[in-house]
Design a protein around this motif. Sequence first.
Motif, mmCIF file in Angstrom:
data_model
loop_
_atom_site.group_PDB
_atom_site.id
_atom_site.type_symbol
_atom_site.label_atom_id
_atom_site.label_comp_id
_atom_site.label_asym_id
_atom_site.label_seq_id
_atom_site.Cartn_x
_atom_site.Cartn_y
_atom_site.Cartn_z
ATOM 1 N N ALA A 44 0.859 -1.186 0.000
ATOM 2 C CA ALA A 44 0.000 0.000 0.000
ATOM 3 C C ALA A 44 0.891 1.231 0.000
ATOM 4 O O ALA A 44 1.867 1.309 0.759
ATOM 5 C CB ALA A 44 -0.918 0.002 1.222
ATOM 6 N N ARG A 45 0.543 2.202 -0.856
ATOM 7 C CA ARG A 45 1.384 3.393 -0.992
ATOM 8 C C ARG A 45 0.535 4.653 -1.166
ATOM 9 O O ARG A 45 -0.588 4.590 -1.693
ATOM 10 C CB ARG A 45 2.338 3.256 -2.181
ATOM 11 N N VAL A 46 1.121 5.783 -0.749
ATOM 12 C CA VAL A 46 0.480 7.092 -0.933
ATOM 13 C C VAL A 46 1.504 8.039 -1.545
ATOM 14 O O VAL A 46 2.650 8.117 -1.075
ATOM 15 C CB VAL A 46 -0.032 7.666 0.404
ATOM 16 N N TRP A 47 1.087 8.710 -2.608
ATOM 17 C CA TRP A 47 1.868 9.786 -3.212
ATOM 18 C C TRP A 47 1.107 11.101 -3.001
ATOM 19 O O TRP A 47 -0.126 11.129 -3.090
ATOM 20 C CB TRP A 47 2.032 9.592 -4.724
ATOM 21 N N LEU A 48 1.822 12.177 -2.739
ATOM 22 C CA LEU A 48 1.193 13.493 -2.617
ATOM 23 C C LEU A 48 1.727 14.422 -3.697
ATOM 24 O O LEU A 48 2.912 14.353 -4.067
ATOM 25 C CB LEU A 48 1.455 14.101 -1.239
ATOM 26 N N VAL A 49 0.861 15.297 -4.187
ATOM 27 C CA VAL A 49 1.233 16.246 -5.237
ATOM 28 C C VAL A 49 2.150 17.312 -4.655
ATOM 29 O O VAL A 49 1.873 17.875 -3.590
ATOM 30 C CB VAL A 49 -0.020 16.896 -5.854
ATOM 31 N N ARG A 50 3.230 17.593 -5.368
ATOM 32 C CA ARG A 50 4.163 18.659 -4.994
ATOM 33 C C ARG A 50 4.205 19.698 -6.098
ATOM 34 O O ARG A 50 4.139 19.374 -7.279
ATOM 35 C CB ARG A 50 5.574 18.101 -4.758
ATOM 36 N N LYS A 51 4.364 20.949 -5.672
ATOM 37 C CA LYS A 51 4.447 22.028 -6.648
ATOM 38 C C LYS A 51 5.807 22.021 -7.311
ATOM 39 O O LYS A 51 6.819 21.716 -6.695
ATOM 40 C CB LYS A 51 4.207 23.376 -5.963
ATOM 41 N N LEU A 57 4.360 13.890 -8.297
ATOM 42 C CA LEU A 57 3.867 13.163 -7.143
ATOM 43 C C LEU A 57 5.056 12.594 -6.387
ATOM 44 O O LEU A 57 5.924 11.956 -6.981
ATOM 45 C CB LEU A 57 2.938 12.032 -7.578
ATOM 46 N N GLU A 58 5.083 12.820 -5.074
ATOM 47 C CA GLU A 58 6.172 12.306 -4.246
ATOM 48 C C GLU A 58 5.653 11.170 -3.375
ATOM 49 O O GLU A 58 4.616 11.295 -2.719
ATOM 50 C CB GLU A 58 6.748 13.405 -3.358
ATOM 51 N N LEU A 59 6.378 10.048 -3.384
ATOM 52 C CA LEU A 59 6.022 8.915 -2.537
ATOM 53 C C LEU A 59 6.313 9.283 -1.080
ATOM 54 O O LEU A 59 7.460 9.551 -0.715
ATOM 55 C CB LEU A 59 6.844 7.684 -2.943
ATOM 56 N N VAL A 60 5.267 9.287 -0.245
ATOM 57 C CA VAL A 60 5.431 9.750 1.135
ATOM 58 C C VAL A 60 5.141 8.662 2.161
ATOM 59 O O VAL A 60 5.455 8.834 3.337
ATOM 60 C CB VAL A 60 4.524 10.972 1.414
ATOM 61 N N ALA A 61 4.537 7.542 1.748
ATOM 62 C CA ALA A 61 4.258 6.457 2.686
ATOM 63 C C ALA A 61 4.184 5.149 1.924
ATOM 64 O O ALA A 61 3.647 5.092 0.805
ATOM 65 C CB ALA A 61 2.952 6.708 3.440
ATOM 66 N N SER A 62 4.712 4.072 2.528
ATOM 67 C CA SER A 62 4.706 2.758 1.887
ATOM 68 C C SER A 62 4.737 1.684 2.966
ATOM 69 O O SER A 62 5.492 1.790 3.934
ATOM 70 C CB SER A 62 5.913 2.609 0.951
ATOM 71 N N ALA A 63 3.911 0.650 2.814
ATOM 72 C CA ALA A 63 3.867 -0.454 3.777
ATOM 73 C C ALA A 63 3.613 -1.757 3.038
ATOM 74 O O ALA A 63 2.961 -1.775 1.989
ATOM 75 C CB ALA A 63 2.786 -0.204 4.821
ATOM 76 N N LYS A 127 -12.384 19.456 -4.976
ATOM 77 C CA LYS A 127 -11.912 19.620 -6.358
ATOM 78 C C LYS A 127 -10.391 19.756 -6.479
ATOM 79 O O LYS A 127 -9.879 19.963 -7.579
ATOM 80 C CB LYS A 127 -12.578 20.835 -7.029
ATOM 81 N N GLU A 128 -9.682 19.644 -5.363
ATOM 82 C CA GLU A 128 -8.217 19.722 -5.395
ATOM 83 C C GLU A 128 -7.632 18.317 -5.313
ATOM 84 O O GLU A 128 -7.960 17.545 -4.406
ATOM 85 C CB GLU A 128 -7.702 20.554 -4.227
ATOM 86 N N VAL A 129 -6.749 17.982 -6.263
ATOM 87 C CA VAL A 129 -6.088 16.677 -6.240
ATOM 88 C C VAL A 129 -4.925 16.746 -5.251
ATOM 89 O O VAL A 129 -3.966 17.494 -5.453
ATOM 90 C CB VAL A 129 -5.580 16.281 -7.640
ATOM 91 N N LEU A 130 -5.028 15.974 -4.184
ATOM 92 C CA LEU A 130 -3.982 15.960 -3.163
ATOM 93 C C LEU A 130 -2.904 14.938 -3.482
ATOM 94 O O LEU A 130 -1.737 15.130 -3.114
ATOM 95 C CB LEU A 130 -4.579 15.641 -1.791
ATOM 96 N N GLY A 131 -3.307 13.829 -4.136
ATOM 97 C CA GLY A 131 -2.333 12.785 -4.417
ATOM 98 C C GLY A 131 -3.013 11.535 -4.934
ATOM 99 O O GLY A 131 -4.103 11.594 -5.511
ATOM 100 N N VAL A 132 -2.370 10.398 -4.697
ATOM 101 C CA VAL A 132 -2.866 9.108 -5.189
ATOM 102 C C VAL A 132 -2.660 8.056 -4.107
ATOM 103 O O VAL A 132 -1.605 7.998 -3.456
ATOM 104 C CB VAL A 132 -2.130 8.679 -6.479
#
Length: 506
Positions: A44-51, A57-63, A127-132
């Motif tokens: 399971a992973r989460v990427w967050l949008v960076r300016k 998209l930056e990978l910020v969590a992984s398990a 309406k704002e994309v935070l990440g994936v």
Amino acid sequence: MKDMAGLDATLGRVSLRMASTLELDGVLDEITRGLGRDLDAALARVWLVRKGEPRYLELVASAGLSERLDGSHSRVPVGELKIGAIAATRAPVCSNDLLGDPRFTDKTWIRQSGLLAFGGYPLVFDKEVLGVLAMFARRPLTDAEFDRLGIFAAHASVAIKNAELFAEVTDLSQRLEAENTYLKEELHEGRPSGIVGQSTMLTRALGELERVARTDSTVLLGGETGTGKELFARALHEMSPRRGQPLVKVNCAAIAPSLIESELFGHEKGAFTGALQRRLGRFELAQGGTLLLDEIGELPLETQAKLLRVLQEHEVERVGGTQPIRLDVRIVAATNRDLAAEVRANRFRADLFFRLNVFPIRVPPLRERREDIPSLIDALVRALATRLRFEPKGVEEDAISYLQAYDWPGNVRELQNVLERASILARGNRIRLEDLPELRNAIEELLPVPTDDDTSSIPLKARVDAYERSLVADALRRAQGNQSEAARLLRTSRATLQYKMKTYRL
């Protein structure tokens, strides 16, 4: 496969745990570990949008299969690969046939890991994309499970946004606290609101300050202790386009070497023992404004190297952090050391010196602008009256002349201390000569005037001072102690005579 009631209960538990923390790292950890613990996710992973240009998209969590955040998918441009496409289209990607699905190219890894299913969802809030959010499973997922995971992604979006807003509020609170501390220091020190004086030396320095204030160039303020370098930095900030943003000061000499990196660059929660929460460094607190690095010559060499990188890259990384933070900060450095000499002595990095020495300004010492002393005395006495809760006191002319004749090795700070003491001692509404302490310039020990021709071992100034002392003493003797008459005989003012009498202890 879980039944729908069990799946809803599991998602509810994970969502509740997400909502129970406002720390972003805690939220992200609960999302990824919750999917693995309760929903059989193999990864399971989460990427967050960076300016940035382009956004990424930056990978910020992984398990699960991997907890590393620095692999080949650690940074994905929006619109590229599966993850980037999910963010760009805001559409989920789901598959139960990873080996047959052409969208998944690393078949060897999929086969070795025994993976069968994938679900990837955009994290969207208002309406704002935070990440994936994405997960791999070793069993097929039903349509109902994919739908529930979409609902879970929506809950995760809310939790992430709440954590980000909480972090912004915390950051703002820290910024306001830093500004409040600075303003309290200003009030406590009771310094005048502006730089006082009209002397040629001061006017020249202020002219240079005004010209460079309109730019973002780095300024190096040099000068002796107590000359008012911090006041110059404040004036520079107030004359610059950044005047509406914070001015943050850090005294490099007042921070323990073990804490200086955390103080300058900030730290993440858990970065070291005692780091109980994330803390912004002075660079981040000064974002958009001006950072004063006071006593820059006292920085340890190791920290100098890290400061140089921040100045070169215009970005900072918190202690214990992995994400660089872009900076928009104007740097002003101040020192009472000769940094060029420190470079030659290998106590200061040459590359950092050249980076700081873009626009050097020398703040003149008080002895080079004696004509400013009367107006400085007036301003300081008024400020002291406010702080000490006294009625403002005047200063008698002979006392002003006496103060003007002194060299002031401690500069304005020493003058302020002398006036504070005199304000307390003065019995009336005026500070008189007798209220002032004995002030002696740094002259060599007085020697008697030699009577032989061998004067080579006696310094010229000592001989001149001894001769002047004898003239003053002779005038006082002839005037029978009348100071006004002695001053007339010496063709000087009574105030100058009194100063000479104090200097030579007559």
